[in-house]
Scaffold this motif. Structure first.
Motif, PDB file in Angstrom:
ATOM      1  N   LYS A   1       0.832  -1.201   0.000  1.00 38.39           N
ATOM      2  CA  LYS A   1       0.000   0.000   0.000  1.00 38.39           C
ATOM      3  C   LYS A   1       0.871   1.257   0.000  1.00 38.39           C
ATOM      4  O   LYS A   1       0.599   2.222  -0.726  1.00 38.39           O
ATOM      5  N   GLU A   2       1.910   1.234   0.823  1.00 36.16           N
ATOM      6  CA  GLU A   2       2.809   2.392   0.923  1.00 36.16           C
ATOM      7  C   GLU A   2       3.466   2.715  -0.413  1.00 36.16           C
ATOM      8  O   GLU A   2       3.585   3.886  -0.804  1.00 36.16           O
ATOM      9  N   LEU A   3       3.881   1.682  -1.131  1.00 35.97           N
ATOM     10  CA  LEU A   3       4.596   1.865  -2.390  1.00 35.97           C
ATOM     11  C   LEU A   3       3.651   1.888  -3.599  1.00 35.97           C
ATOM     12  O   LEU A   3       4.116   1.978  -4.727  1.00 35.97           O
ATOM     13  N   GLU A   4       2.347   1.809  -3.324  1.00 32.47           N
ATOM     14  CA  GLU A   4       1.333   1.811  -4.388  1.00 32.47           C
ATOM     15  C   GLU A   4       1.588   0.707  -5.404  1.00 32.47           C
ATOM     16  O   GLU A   4       1.559   0.913  -6.623  1.00 32.47           O
ATOM     17  N   VAL A   5       1.863  -0.491  -4.869  1.00 40.36           N
ATOM     18  CA  VAL A   5       2.055  -1.657  -5.721  1.00 40.36           C
ATOM     19  C   VAL A   5       0.734  -1.999  -6.418  1.00 40.36           C
ATOM     20  O   VAL A   5      -0.341  -1.859  -5.826  1.00 40.36           O
ATOM     21  N   GLU A   6       0.833  -2.438  -7.644  1.00 44.05           N
ATOM     22  CA  GLU A   6      -0.368  -2.743  -8.420  1.00 44.05           C
ATOM     23  C   GLU A   6      -1.208  -3.829  -7.758  1.00 44.05           C
ATOM     24  O   GLU A   6      -2.425  -3.741  -7.667  1.00 44.05           O
ATOM     25  N   ASP A   7      -0.526  -4.891  -7.281  1.00 49.94           N
ATOM     26  CA  ASP A   7      -1.257  -5.989  -6.641  1.00 49.94           C
ATOM     27  C   ASP A   7      -0.288  -6.845  -5.839  1.00 49.94           C
ATOM     28  O   ASP A   7       0.836  -7.113  -6.288  1.00 49.94           O
TER      29      ASP A   7
END
Length: 226
Positions: free
Chosen positions: A68-74
């Motif tokens: 979530k912190e790194l805005e990972v796609e999934d």
């Protein structure tokens, strides 16, 4: 809200339980940032998620927060998986149009097979369009202050009068089980002790075999529980 990213590149980081998972994820994020492309995280386990112990659950929680912190796609969790790891990786690679895969080289993890030519050859035959990045993760652990530690060993913290001490054999009395990382270049039991409690990871410093911040143990377990 995520901005539009390049679709000609896509990165998958494969992690298994251990202290290097976060480093691999951050490595993948740096590369994804440079390429301005989607980043995915994959972990595979033969057991169902609801049977994970506290340590495994702790890693899953931390990786979820990091995603979530790194805005990972999934962040993809393939639990209760009976197929070979390479089959799972190949399926995810096709599904997500992955072009680059990052894995850790470690003799102590399930991903050690990745370093063997036969394993890579199987993956390359199934997904020949993917580039592999095999990252060495068997370096000494380094803390936030840059202090290096030896490879972790299983240990226990037990109460000793008004303080707590480290032990390396399973005691007959109440104890906290975890992993001890000894500072390199010391003859004493100096280092850090890492353990999980209620699906979260904690650590306390050890000096000459004793916990230097027992208030953390008190706050988690209560004065009389260990």
């Amino acid at each position: 809200m995520k901005h539009a990213k390049r679709i000609d590149e896509s990165i998958l980081v494969c992690v298994y339980y251990g202290l290097n998972g976060e480093r691999l994820i951050r490595r993948g994020h740096k590369l994804a940032t440079l390429l301005d492309c989607p980043l995915y995280i994959l972990t595979v386990d033969a057991k169902p998620v609801d049977t994970f112990d506290a340590e495994k659950s702790g890693y899953i929680d931390r990786w979820t927060e990091l995603a979530k912190e790194l805005e990972v796609e999934d962040f993809i969790i393939r639990d209760n998986e009976k197929r070979p790891i390479q089959k799972v990786i190949a399926d995810i690679a096709r599904e997500k149009n992955i072009t680059q895969i990052i894995v850790g080289q470690s003799a102590q993890s399930r991903w050690e097979e990745i370093t063997k030519g036969s394993f890579v050859n199987v993956l390359l035959k199934e997904i020949p369009f993917v580039d592999f990045h095999i990252v060495a993760v068997n370096r000494p652990v380094v803390d936030d202050e840059g202090n290096p530690f030896e490879k972790g060993v299983r240990a226990y913290v037990i109460r000793d009068s008004e303080t707590y001490k480290i032990a390396f054999t399973c005691p007959n009395k109440a104890s906290i089980e975890g992993i001890f990382f000894k500072e390199i270049g010391t003859d004493f039991d100096n280092g850090v002790f890492k353990f999980s409690f209620e699906s979260k990871m904690y650590e306390v410093k050890i000096k000459e075999g004793l916990v230097t911040n027992p208030h953390l143990i008190h706050s988690i377990y209560g004065v009389t529980s260990v």
